[in-house]
Design an enzyme around this catalytic site. Structure first.
Site, mmCIF file in Angstrom:
data_model
loop_
_atom_site.group_PDB
_atom_site.id
_atom_site.type_symbol
_atom_site.label_atom_id
_atom_site.label_comp_id
_atom_site.label_asym_id
_atom_site.label_seq_id
_atom_site.Cartn_x
_atom_site.Cartn_y
_atom_site.Cartn_z
ATOM 1 C CG ASP A 1 2.568 15.115 16.178
ATOM 2 O OD1 ASP A 1 2.396 14.596 17.297
ATOM 3 O OD2 ASP A 1 3.126 14.534 15.226
ATOM 4 C CB SER B 1 -0.887 -0.029 1.244
ATOM 5 O OG SER B 1 -0.109 -0.252 2.401
ATOM 6 C CD GLU C 1 1.297 8.380 4.935
ATOM 7 O OE1 GLU C 1 0.997 7.606 5.847
ATOM 8 O OE2 GLU C 1 2.081 9.335 5.053
ATOM 9 C CB THR D 1 -1.379 12.522 5.377
ATOM 10 O OG1 THR D 1 -1.100 13.522 4.406
ATOM 11 C CG2 THR D 1 -0.414 11.367 5.234
ATOM 12 C CG HIS E 1 1.416 2.071 4.539
ATOM 13 N ND1 HIS E 1 0.300 2.092 3.738
ATOM 14 C CD2 HIS E 1 1.545 3.337 5.009
ATOM 15 C CE1 HIS E 1 -0.231 3.313 3.731
ATOM 16 N NE2 HIS E 1 0.519 4.099 4.479
ATOM 17 C CG PHE F 1 14.488 9.925 9.285
ATOM 18 C CD1 PHE F 1 13.358 10.545 8.788
ATOM 19 C CD2 PHE F 1 15.198 9.086 8.446
ATOM 20 C CE1 PHE F 1 12.950 10.345 7.480
ATOM 21 C CE2 PHE F 1 14.807 8.875 7.136
ATOM 22 C CZ PHE F 1 13.685 9.501 6.659
HETATM 23 P P1 FAD Z 1 -1.954 8.324 20.661
HETATM 24 O O1 FAD Z 1 -2.180 6.865 20.508
HETATM 25 O O2 FAD Z 1 -3.067 9.127 21.218
HETATM 26 O O3 FAD Z 1 -0.637 8.510 21.535
HETATM 27 C C1 FAD Z 1 -0.023 9.788 21.669
HETATM 28 C C2 FAD Z 1 0.830 9.837 22.937
HETATM 29 O O4 FAD Z 1 -0.029 9.823 24.067
HETATM 30 C C3 FAD Z 1 1.778 8.665 23.086
HETATM 31 O O5 FAD Z 1 2.964 9.106 23.672
HETATM 32 C C4 FAD Z 1 1.042 7.757 24.018
HETATM 33 O O6 FAD Z 1 1.956 6.993 24.773
HETATM 34 C C5 FAD Z 1 0.268 8.735 24.901
HETATM 35 N N1 FAD Z 1 -1.009 8.158 25.330
HETATM 36 C C6 FAD Z 1 -2.072 7.856 24.524
HETATM 37 N N2 FAD Z 1 -3.071 7.316 25.243
HETATM 38 C C7 FAD Z 1 -2.629 7.291 26.544
HETATM 39 C C8 FAD Z 1 -3.181 6.833 27.764
HETATM 40 N N3 FAD Z 1 -4.409 6.287 27.816
HETATM 41 N N4 FAD Z 1 -2.429 6.941 28.887
HETATM 42 C C9 FAD Z 1 -1.181 7.477 28.843
HETATM 43 N N5 FAD Z 1 -0.603 7.921 27.720
HETATM 44 C C10 FAD Z 1 -1.311 7.832 26.581
HETATM 45 N N6 FAD Z 1 -0.277 13.009 11.830
HETATM 46 C C11 FAD Z 1 -1.042 13.908 11.157
HETATM 47 O O7 FAD Z 1 -1.128 15.068 11.577
HETATM 48 N N7 FAD Z 1 -1.741 13.558 10.029
HETATM 49 C C12 FAD Z 1 -1.700 12.290 9.543
HETATM 50 O O8 FAD Z 1 -2.337 12.000 8.529
HETATM 51 C C13 FAD Z 1 -0.889 11.321 10.207
HETATM 52 N N8 FAD Z 1 -0.804 10.049 9.754
HETATM 53 C C14 FAD Z 1 -0.062 9.130 10.448
HETATM 54 C C15 FAD Z 1 -0.017 7.806 9.986
HETATM 55 C C16 FAD Z 1 0.706 6.831 10.677
HETATM 56 C C17 FAD Z 1 0.729 5.412 10.156
HETATM 57 C C18 FAD Z 1 1.414 7.191 11.863
HETATM 58 C C19 FAD Z 1 2.204 6.152 12.604
HETATM 59 C C20 FAD Z 1 1.403 8.503 12.319
HETATM 60 C C21 FAD Z 1 0.658 9.483 11.627
HETATM 61 N N9 FAD Z 1 0.598 10.811 12.055
HETATM 62 C C22 FAD Z 1 -0.177 11.727 11.375
HETATM 63 C C23 FAD Z 1 1.407 11.242 13.196
HETATM 64 C C24 FAD Z 1 0.672 11.055 14.539
HETATM 65 O O9 FAD Z 1 -0.464 11.886 14.554
HETATM 66 C C25 FAD Z 1 1.645 11.424 15.656
HETATM 67 O O10 FAD Z 1 2.706 10.526 15.680
HETATM 68 C C26 FAD Z 1 1.042 11.581 17.037
HETATM 69 O O11 FAD Z 1 2.035 12.166 17.890
HETATM 70 C C27 FAD Z 1 0.650 10.284 17.712
HETATM 71 O O12 FAD Z 1 -0.469 9.763 17.204
HETATM 72 P P2 FAD Z 1 -1.140 8.431 17.851
HETATM 73 O O13 FAD Z 1 -2.304 8.145 17.025
HETATM 74 O O14 FAD Z 1 -0.170 7.364 18.086
HETATM 75 O O15 FAD Z 1 -1.565 9.017 19.291
#
Ligand code: FAD
Length: 307
Positions: free
Chosen positions: A109, A16, A18, A49, A270, A220
């Site tokens: 973020d 896939s 992105e 994205t 991916h 990175f």
């Molecule tokens: P979460 O799962 O919410 O985690 C974020 C942080 O909070 C982590 O440090 C986690 O340990 C902590 N946390 C979460 N839940 C809890 C809890 N219950 N208790 C304690 N700590 C907790 N960003 C964009 O802006 N647009 C995109 O389209 C995009 N696509 C992405 C695609 C992929 C495949 C990936 C891997 C990342 C992508 N990102 C994108 C980046 C992503 O939004 C960031 O990396 C963000 O910082 C983390 O997202 P997450 O969904 O893992 O967050």
């Protein structure tokens, strides 16, 4: 079939791509030339994205609508940055109405990028797990994916907690995960092992991006805490003035890593294309030579040299 169906069938590793929604006219051209070159590789799905501000969100929606209309299995990303619950519900409803039945729910973020402290919208959601719940509530048929972090999430010092959070996302309704880019297969395996040890079988698809320039290595590490193996850094450092040699080493290392991941049972690959086709095309072609059993390139496929 959904991505979850394809993964459950497990006939072969998925592949896939992105893409990012275009931000300017030049970007539009770059995106379409990348999709023109890559779509003939018959990806199992593509993903688009999602940006934090409103106009970028619209572009994501329009881009996914177009991709769906061409018959591609399309994943629309969604984040909860600077949006209220009702904004998010509207976006998910728009996806549903447009036939976008796959959503990648990530937290996002803060504007300004990774590194800015996370602040939830006052009427919004705190994390991706809650976003998965919202998507499933508004669009119950959606097949939901989430992010995963083989090197650990940059804001988290605890890889056990990261694994626990991934399991929570699966329990909230996520059917698959895609990883942040990484360069150490052992880190991917360590994450998979931890998640399996917690009794969760969510498929975790590695996210792949070959190193294409010397400057990328530092970026990175700074931006996402990604660990680049010292041996690879040294090989690239030794030829850093020679751009073509840097690219070749980056590609070869990516092919080696993909082979190792597939051999250890990764359910797919991916590719982070950055809206360019050349690195992904070369990587796919080199990989198909090393692992002919992949056989997922159409028989008549010819690599198109493109930007
Ligand atoms: P979460 O799962 O919410 O985690 C974020 C942080 O909070 C982590 O440090 C986690 O340990 C902590 N946390 C979460 N839940 C809890 C809890 N219950 N208790 C304690 N700590 C907790 N960003 C964009 O802006 N647009 C995109 O389209 C995009 N696509 C992405 C695609 C992929 C495949 C990936 C891997 C990342 C992508 N990102 C994108 C980046 C992503 O939004 C960031 O990396 C963000 O910082 C983390 O997202 P997450 O969904 O893992 O967050």
């Amino acid at each position: 079939p959904t991505i979850a169906d394809l993964l459950a069938a497990g006939d072969r590793p998925l592949h896939s791509f992105e893409f990012m929604p275009p931000r300017s006219e030049d970007d539009v051209y770059r995106l379409w030339s990348a999709t023109d070159a890559l779509v003939p590789m018959a990806p199992d799905f593509i993903s688009v994205t999602y940006g934090a501000n409103g106009s970028r969100r619209d572009r994501t929606l329009r881009c996914t609508q177009h991709m769906v209309s061409t018959g591609l299995r399309t994943v629309g990303h969604l984040t909860c940055v600077v949006q209220s619950v009702s904004d998010l519900e509207q976006m998910v409803a728009d996806y549903a109405e447009s036939g976008v039945n796959h959503i990648l729910a990530v937290r996002g973020d803060m504007p300004g990028g990774a590194g800015q402290p996370w602040v939830a919208h006052p009427e919004g959601l705190p994390n991706a797990t809650e976003l998965v719940r919202l998507v499933k509530r508004v669009h119950p048929e959606a097949c939901v994916g989430v992010g995963a972090f083989p090197d650990g999430h940059p804001e988290s010092a605890d890889i056990d907690l990261d694994a626990r959070i991934l399991v929570d996302k699966a329990e909230a309704g996520a059917s698959f995960a895609i990883t942040q880019l990484f360069f150490l297969p052992s880190h991917y395996q360590r994450l998979v092992d931890r998640v399996r040890a917690m009794g969760c079988d969510i498929p975790i698809i590695p996210g792949i991006m070959p190193i294409a320039s010397y400057g990328q290595i530092r970026r990175f590490a700074e931006l996402s805490g990604t660990d680049v193996p010292a041996e690879l850094v040294a090989r690239i450092e030794a030829v850093k003035e020679d751009k073509a040699a840097v690219r070749r080493i980056g590609l070869e290392a990516a092919v080696d890593m993909c082979c190792e991941l597939l051999d250890s049972g990764a359910p797919g690959l991916h590719y982070y294309t950055l809206n360019r086709s050349r690195a992904t095309t070369e990587l796919r072609t080199m990989l198909a030579r090393r692992r002919p059993q992949l056989a997922d390139l159409p028989a008549d496929f010819e690599a198109t040299p493109a930007a």
